[in-house]
Design a protein around this motif. Structure first.
Motif, PDB file in Angstrom:
ATOM      1  N   THR A   2       0.828  -1.189   0.000  1.00  0.00           N
ATOM      2  CA  THR A   2       0.000   0.000   0.000  1.00  0.00           C
ATOM      3  C   THR A   2       0.856   1.229   0.000  1.00  0.00           C
ATOM      4  N   HIS A   3       0.270   2.351  -0.364  1.00  0.00           N
ATOM      5  CA  HIS A   3       0.985   3.607  -0.316  1.00  0.00           C
ATOM      6  C   HIS A   3       0.031   4.707   0.088  1.00  0.00           C
ATOM      7  N   PRO A   4       0.550   5.796   0.673  1.00  0.00           N
ATOM      8  CA  PRO A   4      -0.321   6.876   1.104  1.00  0.00           C
ATOM      9  C   PRO A   4      -1.103   7.435  -0.071  1.00  0.00           C
ATOM     10  N   SER A   5      -2.231   8.057   0.223  1.00  0.00           N
ATOM     11  CA  SER A   5      -3.088   8.555  -0.840  1.00  0.00           C
ATOM     12  C   SER A   5      -2.542   9.821  -1.482  1.00  0.00           C
ATOM     13  N   THR A   6      -1.717  10.581  -0.750  1.00  0.00           N
ATOM     14  CA  THR A   6      -1.184  11.815  -1.318  1.00  0.00           C
ATOM     15  C   THR A   6      -0.067  11.499  -2.296  1.00  0.00           C
ATOM     16  N   ALA A   7      -0.119  12.144  -3.448  1.00  0.00           N
ATOM     17  CA  ALA A   7       0.880  11.893  -4.481  1.00  0.00           C
ATOM     18  C   ALA A   7       2.126  12.733  -4.216  1.00  0.00           C
ATOM     19  N   THR A   8       3.269  12.109  -4.291  1.00  0.00           N
ATOM     20  CA  THR A   8       4.543  12.791  -4.108  1.00  0.00           C
ATOM     21  C   THR A   8       5.077  13.231  -5.464  1.00  0.00           C
ATOM     22  N   ARG A   9       5.638  14.420  -5.526  1.00  0.00           N
ATOM     23  CA  ARG A   9       6.278  14.877  -6.753  1.00  0.00           C
ATOM     24  C   ARG A   9       7.611  14.152  -6.883  1.00  0.00           C
ATOM     25  N   VAL A  10       7.797  13.488  -8.010  1.00  0.00           N
ATOM     26  CA  VAL A  10       9.004  12.696  -8.243  1.00  0.00           C
ATOM     27  C   VAL A  10       9.764  13.253  -9.433  1.00  0.00           C
ATOM     28  N   VAL A  11      11.028  13.581  -9.212  1.00  0.00           N
ATOM     29  CA  VAL A  11      11.932  13.921 -10.304  1.00  0.00           C
ATOM     30  C   VAL A  11      12.742  12.667 -10.600  1.00  0.00           C
ATOM     31  N   PHE A  12      12.599  12.142 -11.792  1.00  0.00           N
ATOM     32  CA  PHE A  12      13.267  10.902 -12.191  1.00  0.00           C
ATOM     33  C   PHE A  12      14.401  11.260 -13.147  1.00  0.00           C
ATOM     34  N   LEU A  13      15.628  10.928 -12.767  1.00  0.00           N
ATOM     35  CA  LEU A  13      16.776  11.200 -13.625  1.00  0.00           C
ATOM     36  C   LEU A  13      17.031   9.986 -14.503  1.00  0.00           C
ATOM     37  N   GLY A  14      16.921  10.183 -15.825  1.00  0.00           N
ATOM     38  CA  GLY A  14      17.070   9.086 -16.767  1.00  0.00           C
ATOM     39  C   GLY A  14      18.257   9.287 -17.689  1.00  0.00           C
ATOM     40  N   GLY A  15      18.824   8.183 -18.145  1.00  0.00           N
ATOM     41  CA  GLY A  15      19.971   8.232 -19.047  1.00  0.00           C
ATOM     42  C   GLY A  15      20.868   7.044 -18.795  1.00  0.00           C
ATOM     43  N   LEU A  16      21.856   6.861 -19.632  1.00  0.00           N
ATOM     44  CA  LEU A  16      22.797   5.761 -19.434  1.00  0.00           C
ATOM     45  C   LEU A  16      23.773   6.103 -18.329  1.00  0.00           C
ATOM     46  N   GLY A  17      24.199   5.109 -17.578  1.00  0.00           N
ATOM     47  CA  GLY A  17      25.198   5.321 -16.544  1.00  0.00           C
ATOM     48  C   GLY A  17      26.452   5.989 -17.081  1.00  0.00           C
ATOM     49  N   GLU A  30      20.545  19.409  -2.817  1.00  0.00           N
ATOM     50  CA  GLU A  30      20.869  20.466  -1.866  1.00  0.00           C
ATOM     51  C   GLU A  30      19.793  21.542  -1.809  1.00  0.00           C
ATOM     52  N   LEU A  31      18.822  21.487  -2.719  1.00  0.00           N
ATOM     53  CA  LEU A  31      17.776  22.514  -2.749  1.00  0.00           C
ATOM     54  C   LEU A  31      16.766  22.298  -1.626  1.00  0.00           C
ATOM     55  N   PRO A  32      16.147  23.362  -1.142  1.00  0.00           N
ATOM     56  CA  PRO A  32      15.145  23.236  -0.076  1.00  0.00           C
ATOM     57  C   PRO A  32      13.966  22.371  -0.501  1.00  0.00           C
ATOM     58  N   GLY A  33      13.546  21.488   0.393  1.00  0.00           N
ATOM     59  CA  GLY A  33      12.364  20.676   0.136  1.00  0.00           C
ATOM     60  C   GLY A  33      12.569  19.511  -0.790  1.00  0.00           C
ATOM     61  N   VAL A  34      13.834  19.166  -1.098  1.00  0.00           N
ATOM     62  CA  VAL A  34      14.141  18.086  -2.026  1.00  0.00           C
ATOM     63  C   VAL A  34      14.896  16.974  -1.305  1.00  0.00           C
ATOM     64  N   ALA A  35      14.478  15.725  -1.498  1.00  0.00           N
ATOM     65  CA  ALA A  35      15.143  14.570  -0.895  1.00  0.00           C
ATOM     66  C   ALA A  35      15.705  13.662  -1.984  1.00  0.00           C
ATOM     67  N   PRO A  36      17.041  13.570  -2.123  1.00  0.00           N
ATOM     68  CA  PRO A  36      17.636  12.655  -3.101  1.00  0.00           C
ATOM     69  C   PRO A  36      17.674  11.241  -2.547  1.00  0.00           C
ATOM     70  N   LEU A  37      17.209  10.269  -3.341  1.00  0.00           N
ATOM     71  CA  LEU A  37      17.100   8.888  -2.869  1.00  0.00           C
ATOM     72  C   LEU A  37      18.104   7.944  -3.507  1.00  0.00           C
ATOM     73  N   ALA A 120       9.406   8.202   1.680  1.00  0.00           N
ATOM     74  CA  ALA A 120      10.657   8.960   1.770  1.00  0.00           C
ATOM     75  C   ALA A 120      10.373  10.449   1.897  1.00  0.00           C
ATOM     76  N   ALA A 121       9.410  10.943   1.136  1.00  0.00           N
ATOM     77  CA  ALA A 121       9.043  12.358   1.232  1.00  0.00           C
ATOM     78  C   ALA A 121       8.527  12.671   2.634  1.00  0.00           C
ATOM     79  N   ARG A 122       7.737  11.777   3.169  1.00  0.00           N
ATOM     80  CA  ARG A 122       7.181  11.982   4.516  1.00  0.00           C
ATOM     81  C   ARG A 122       8.283  11.993   5.565  1.00  0.00           C
ATOM     82  N   VAL A 123       9.186  11.035   5.501  1.00  0.00           N
ATOM     83  CA  VAL A 123      10.264  10.950   6.495  1.00  0.00           C
ATOM     84  C   VAL A 123      11.203  12.142   6.393  1.00  0.00           C
ATOM     85  N   ALA A 124      11.504  12.554   5.169  1.00  0.00           N
ATOM     86  CA  ALA A 124      12.430  13.666   4.956  1.00  0.00           C
ATOM     87  C   ALA A 124      11.777  15.023   5.160  1.00  0.00           C
ATOM     88  N   GLY A 125      10.456  15.056   5.221  1.00  0.00           N
ATOM     89  CA  GLY A 125       9.761  16.332   5.288  1.00  0.00           C
ATOM     90  C   GLY A 125       9.930  17.124   4.006  1.00  0.00           C
TER      91      GLY A 125
END
Length: 305
Positions: A2-17, A30-37, A120-125
């Motif tokens: 299951t997952h919370p009902s609120t949708a988290t904004r996700v920035v997905f970085l795509g490309g070859l390694g 390093e930006l405010p309000g952003v959690a790198p996973l 992760a968004a919830r834990v990181a605030g």
């Protein structure tokens, strides 16, 4: 799952390694309000099952951040959970499937990632999380599965990418050598990943999914880091505040990244400079030929220069 009902904004970085996604994630993180996973696609095998260290230096199972994420998302991390997601990945998440990504198990697979992102968004605030999994097929899965994502399509000159894949580098997690590819194999994968991400961008333009795609060239980021990051932040709806970037140096702090390039462990000043050693490589002409015309489309002209 299951997952919370609120949708988290996700920035997905795509490309070859080896295209600069880890560096970009550390900077955006390093930006405010952003959690790198980090590379969430590898969380299940490298984190839950293997217990490799988080970017903070602690083993995955001993990291307070990831422990809390697991509790919020699934009631705790377990081996059966990780093995189930890995089994789903083998069935659903493949580059060769991007044109027909819909699968009976897709929704369950995507729910696992949405649960991680939301927790992760919830834990990181944080209001935004960054998933640098890179794989175009996972981006297609998330988009088709209803996740709201903004994909940053990171490209780098394939000749430089191929040169990097030939280097012998040891993984700081366990001291084992990282995977090495020959130039032809790198050229094939570079083309496949970028074409697959271009297909997602076309879908974005047609309004076929709740997904946005923004392309960014690694070379532009290094040449003008603050200007490039400012433009990208505006596109992503992030606060464009970069006091940690001074000229060609960025000062970065500890991040809870679950997997990725060794740079995920870096803390303190990081130089932003291009590695131009590829220009004297013996295989740059072969890579240039195998990646044309896509390479030219991204602004990488010439054959060996």
């Amino acid at each position: 799952m299951t997952h919370p009902s609120t949708a988290t904004r996700v920035v997905f970085l795509g490309g070859l390694g080896r295209s600069g996604t880890t560096l970009l994630e550390r900077l955006l993180g390093e930006l405010p309000g952003v959690a790198p996973l980090g590379e969430v696609v590898h969380l299940w095998a490298r984190g839950v099952l293997a217990g490799e260290p988080c970017g903070c230096g602690r083993p995955f199972g001993a990291c307070p951040f990831w422990t809390a994420v697991g509790e919020h998302a699934f009631g705790g991390w377990t081996r059966p959970l990780a093995e189930r997601v890995l089994a789903l990945r083998r069935r659903v998440d493949r580059t060769r499937r991007v044109l027909r990504i819909r699968h009976p198990d897709l929704d369950e697979y995507v729910r696992a990632y949405r649960s991680v992102h939301d927790a992760a968004a919830r834990v990181a605030g944080a209001s935004v999380v960054i998933d640098s999994s890179k794989h175009a097929s996972l981006a297609h899965c998330l988009a088709e599965g209803g996740a709201s994502i903004h994909v940053v399509h990171v490209v780098r000159d394939p000749r430089a990418v191929a040169h990097s894949w030939r280097k012998a580098v040891r993984r700081p997690e366990n001291g084992r050598p990282m995977t090495r590819w020959g130039p032809a194999r790198t050229a094939l994968h570079w083309s496949a990943q970028n074409v697959a991400l271009d297909l997602l961008a076309r879908r974005d333009r047609r309004g076929g999914a709740d997904v946005q795609v923004t392309r960014l060239r690694y070379e532009d980021l290094i040449a003008a880091p603050e200007a490039t990051l400012t433009d990208l932040a505006h596109r992503l709806g992030l606060r464009a505040e970069f006091p940690f970037v001074t000229g060609s140096t960025a000062h970065i702090t500890t991040a809870h990244t679950v997997s990725g390039n060794p740079m995920r462990f870096a803390v303190g000043p990081v130089g932003l400079a291009l590695d131009e050693s590829w220009r004297s490589g013996a295989h740059r002409g072969l890579v240039a030929a195998l990646t044309w015309p896509l390479r030219s489309r991204y602004g990488y002209h010439g054959v060996t220069a």
